[in-house]
Design a protein around this motif. Structure first.
Motif, short mmCIF file in Angstrom:
data_model
loop_
_atom_site.label_atom_id
_atom_site.label_comp_id
_atom_site.label_asym_id
_atom_site.label_seq_id
_atom_site.Cartn_x
_atom_site.Cartn_y
_atom_site.Cartn_z
N HIS A 412 0.85 -1.08 0.04
CA HIS A 412 -0.04 0.01 -0.01
C HIS A 412 0.78 1.27 -0.05
O HIS A 412 2.00 1.20 0.15
CB HIS A 412 -0.95 -0.04 1.17
CG HIS A 412 -0.30 0.32 2.64
ND1 HIS A 412 -0.62 0.95 3.64
CD2 HIS A 412 1.21 -0.01 2.99
CE1 HIS A 412 0.31 0.91 4.59
NE2 HIS A 412 1.37 0.40 4.18
N TYR A 413 0.20 2.42 -0.13
CA TYR A 413 0.83 3.70 -0.09
C TYR A 413 -0.13 4.35 0.83
O TYR A 413 -0.96 5.05 0.07
CB TYR A 413 1.39 4.36 -1.44
CG TYR A 413 2.31 5.42 -1.21
CD1 TYR A 413 2.56 5.98 -0.03
CD2 TYR A 413 2.81 5.84 -2.56
CE1 TYR A 413 3.69 7.07 -0.15
CE2 TYR A 413 3.70 6.90 -2.49
CZ TYR A 413 4.14 7.37 -1.33
OH TYR A 413 5.01 8.57 -1.34
N GLU A 414 -0.04 4.66 1.83
CA GLU A 414 -0.96 5.48 2.84
C GLU A 414 -0.90 6.97 2.30
O GLU A 414 -0.04 7.48 1.53
CB GLU A 414 -0.60 5.44 4.40
CG GLU A 414 -0.82 4.12 5.05
CD GLU A 414 -0.56 4.01 6.46
OE1 GLU A 414 -0.35 5.10 7.08
OE2 GLU A 414 -0.52 2.88 6.74
N PRO A 415 -2.17 7.59 2.67
CA PRO A 415 -2.58 8.86 2.35
C PRO A 415 -1.02 9.91 2.26
O PRO A 415 -0.47 10.08 3.06
CB PRO A 415 -3.31 9.44 3.14
CG PRO A 415 -4.14 8.27 3.54
CD PRO A 415 -3.09 7.16 3.54
N HIS A 416 -0.87 10.50 1.16
CA HIS A 416 0.41 11.52 0.96
C HIS A 416 -0.18 12.44 -0.16
O HIS A 416 -1.07 12.11 -0.85
CB HIS A 416 1.49 10.46 0.67
CG HIS A 416 1.30 10.01 -1.08
ND1 HIS A 416 0.74 8.69 -0.89
CD2 HIS A 416 1.67 10.29 -2.10
CE1 HIS A 416 0.54 8.34 -2.17
NE2 HIS A 416 1.31 9.21 -2.87
N PHE A 417 0.90 13.21 -0.39
CA PHE A 417 0.81 14.20 -1.42
C PHE A 417 2.17 13.80 -2.47
O PHE A 417 3.16 13.47 -1.84
CB PHE A 417 1.15 15.67 -1.02
CG PHE A 417 0.09 16.25 -0.21
CD1 PHE A 417 -1.09 16.52 -0.75
CD2 PHE A 417 0.35 16.29 1.09
CE1 PHE A 417 -2.30 17.11 -0.05
CE2 PHE A 417 -0.80 17.05 1.82
CZ PHE A 417 -2.03 17.43 1.30
N ASP A 418 1.79 13.85 -3.74
CA ASP A 418 2.90 13.87 -4.52
C ASP A 418 3.95 14.98 -4.53
O ASP A 418 5.18 14.86 -5.01
CB ASP A 418 2.61 13.47 -5.97
CG ASP A 418 1.90 11.88 -6.03
OD1 ASP A 418 2.11 11.23 -5.00
OD2 ASP A 418 1.66 11.50 -7.25
N HIS A 419 3.37 16.07 -4.40
CA HIS A 419 3.89 17.18 -4.48
C HIS A 419 4.98 17.62 -3.26
O HIS A 419 4.65 16.93 -2.30
CB HIS A 419 3.15 18.48 -4.93
CG HIS A 419 2.28 18.89 -3.76
ND1 HIS A 419 1.15 18.22 -3.94
CD2 HIS A 419 2.29 19.49 -2.73
CE1 HIS A 419 0.27 18.73 -3.11
NE2 HIS A 419 0.93 19.45 -2.14
N LEU A 485 -4.49 15.04 -1.58
CA LEU A 485 -4.12 13.80 -0.67
C LEU A 485 -4.84 12.59 -1.43
O LEU A 485 -5.92 12.64 -1.29
CB LEU A 485 -4.86 14.09 0.64
CG LEU A 485 -3.77 13.17 1.61
CD1 LEU A 485 -2.71 13.75 2.27
CD2 LEU A 485 -4.82 13.20 3.11
N HIS A 486 -3.94 11.62 -1.54
CA HIS A 486 -4.27 10.43 -1.93
C HIS A 486 -3.42 9.19 -1.44
O HIS A 486 -2.42 9.43 -0.90
CB HIS A 486 -4.32 10.60 -3.70
CG HIS A 486 -2.75 10.42 -3.97
ND1 HIS A 486 -2.07 11.79 -4.05
CD2 HIS A 486 -1.89 9.84 -4.42
CE1 HIS A 486 -0.84 11.40 -4.62
NE2 HIS A 486 -0.91 10.23 -4.54
N ALA A 487 -3.99 8.07 -1.79
CA ALA A 487 -3.40 6.85 -1.30
C ALA A 487 -3.56 5.56 -2.36
O ALA A 487 -4.37 5.43 -3.07
CB ALA A 487 -4.01 6.47 0.07
FE LIG Z 1 0.87 9.60 -4.98
#
Ligand SMILES: [Fe+2]
Ligand SMILES: O=C(O)CCC(=O)C(=O)O
Length: 520
Positions: A412-419, A485-487
């Motif tokens: 998984h990749y928990e909630p984060h910003f790409d920027h 904010l996405h995951a």
């Molecule tokens: Fe991302």
């Protein structure tokens, strides 16, 4: 490290195949050896039936006497002191050692167990069902299948013991209680028989479970489990002491209510977004009433680009704030295979920004590789197609190299910003500004789980094989858009691959209009 990429887990099958072959050879050799031992036994015992009928007459024959002496002098010695058993074991061990480097390590076992517990939590799976090889959630008192895997196995008491022990060692008694409960149940059912491959026994499971219950405040249960343990191991001083302690505690404050032993999930530092995140993962992309917004639409899209005129892309506008679109059939099967295969050798544990540096983290479980456009002609072709669709300059360093990601067990990749959200972020190393947009391609399908969830925007996108999604990370004034904010939800069943193309601010000056309006 194996558990962070399903590709590596798949490769482990070959290792076990070899071990199976080695074990077969060992069994064959040991069977031959045992056959010899049995033949000698039959020979001597048959002879003795004869000799005992009349030992005196038998020994009168010098040939019989001679063979008795010879047997007692050397044949028995050779059989009893044979090195063959040792040689067979040695051969098995040295074959095993050849594979040792490719065997999973302790961290893999722990990581895989952690992955199972993550899936249990995020998808609200029942441990009792998991143990039977089923993926079920209890809804209105009834277990409901969430998905049915093509291949499944039930878990043993020892399997559950191991998961429980991983939790136990992290002082996570919420999970240890649930898994050890199953372990004790299965060990009891198996009649407490010792099996050579097992790491734990009924006693070990009882011991850990009793202590876990004690830690969660269920002293009377801790006591009865300890008493059961003493039944198997009456001289265990530590357990005797615990029993005394539990009895003392119970006299001082008898349990108020048997049911209220608040088993609570360990708190994370982002409980605020956790509930939304998990709900979005559970729905696996099924949106409620999304079609009711008349401003969201589907079309065939060319972006006015002659290169797309003959084969427009099916575009689905998924969200306006933040702006997220999905492009169906962005990539072909062959292209996806090219990208995955080219990435194989370069896959390394994925990292996240940690201040100025990058580090591995529990909240991102995957491996990734960076592909330059020179790595394979398909990479360059995709760059071009991304450029046509988005109208942006994706050439390095205005676009980062293609990042190919393969998720692991419960990856998984928990909630984060790409920027970047801080000026010291490694994102700025390219000196081309922040990541203005993300273009992400789904290189595989999954059987269950693995959706991409937008937390604040409150929607999730299921993995659509061969599709790509695009969104703007920054407002037109250059500020980060918090709504992005996405995951990547934990993969429940399947082998999830994605590819990220991150597009930077610089190089887009004449392609993407700026604005001072913080709303845009
Ligand atoms: Fe991302
Ligand atoms: O795998 C996904 O669905 C999301 C991945 C992601 O957000 C990322 O790699 O930055």
């Amino acid at each position: 490290e194996m558990y962070t990429s399903l590709l590596n887990v798949k490769q482990a099958i070959t290792v076990e195949r070899k071990l199976i072959d080695y074990l077969k050879t060992y069994i064959d050799h040991e069977s031959e050896r045992l056959e010899d031992v049995k033949r000698f036994y039959a020979k001597v015992s048959d002879l003795h039936t004869e000799l005992y009928k009349g030992p005196a007459t038998a020994m009168a024959n010098p040939l019989v006497a001679f063979t008795l002496i010879k047997r007692l002098h050397s044949e028995w010695l050779n059989v009893v002191h044979s090195n063959e058993a040792q040689e067979n074991t040695q051969a098995l061990r040295s074959s095993y050692e050849k594979e040792e480097a490719d065997l999973p390590k302790l961290e893999d076992l722990q990581g895989a167990a952690q992955g199972l517990m993550r899936l249990q939590d995020v998808y609200v799976l029942q441990v009792a069902s998991l143990v039977r090889g089923l993926f079920q959630r209890v809804t209105e008192g009834q277990p409901i299948d969430i998905c049915r895997p093509a291949v499944s196995v039930p878990l043993s008491g020892d399997d559950c013991f191991l998961v429980g022990k991983v939790a136990y060692e992290q002082h996570d008694y919420y999970h240890s209680v649930q898994w050890l409960e199953e372990s004790v149940r299965l060990f009891r059912g198996a009649g407490g028989e010792w099996i050579p491959e097992n790491a734990g026994t009924l006693e070990d499971a009882l011991d850990h479970l009793a202590f876990s219950h004690f830690k969660t405040g269920n002293i009377s249960y801790a006591l009865s489990l300890s008493q059961e343990l003493l039944h198997h191991d009456p001289m265990n001083g530590r357990v005797l002491q615990n029993v005394e302690k539990y009895e003392r505690l119970l006299v001082r404050s008898p349990p108020l209510s048997i049911t209220d032993h608040g088993l609570k999930r360990p708190t994370s530092n982002n409980v605020r977004t956790r509930d939304t995140y998990e709900t979005l993962c559970q729905t696996q992309g099924s949106q409620q009433m999304h079609f009711k917004n008349p401003r969201l639409f589907c079309d065939f899209f060319t972006n006015g680009n002659p290169g797309l005129l003959l084969l427009p892309v099916r575009r689905e506008v998924l969200s306006l704030q933040p702006y997220v679109v999905l492009y169906h059939n962005f990539i072909t099967d062959t292209e996806a295979e090219d990208i995955k295969t080219t990435a194989h050798a370069g896959l390394r544990r994925s990292v996240v920004a940690a201040g100025e540096k990058q580090a591995t983290a529990e909240y991102r479980i995957s491996k990734s590789a960076w592909l330059k456009d020179t790595a394979h002609s398909t990479v360059g072709k995709l760059d071009q197609k991304i450029s046509m669709l988005t109208g942006l300059n994706v050439k390095h360093p205005y676009g980062e190299y293609l990042q190919v990601v393969n998720y692991g067990i419960g990856g998984h990749y928990e909630p984060h910003f790409d920027h970047a959200t801080s000026p010291s972020s490694p994102v700025f190393k390219l000196k081309t500004g922040n990541r203005v947009a993300t273009f992400m391609i789904y290189l595989s399908s999954v059987e269950a789980g693995g959706s991409t969830a937008f937390i604040y925007a409150n929607f999730s996108i299921p993995v659509v094989e061969k599709a790509a999604i695009f969104w703007w990370n920054l407002h037109r004034n250059g500020q980060g858009n918090e709504d992005t904010l996405h995951a990547g939800c934990p993969v429940l069943i399947g082998d999830k691959w994605v590819a990220n193309k991150w597009i930077h601010e610089h190089g887009q000056e004449f392609l993407h209009r700026c604005s001072l309006n913080p709303e845009e």
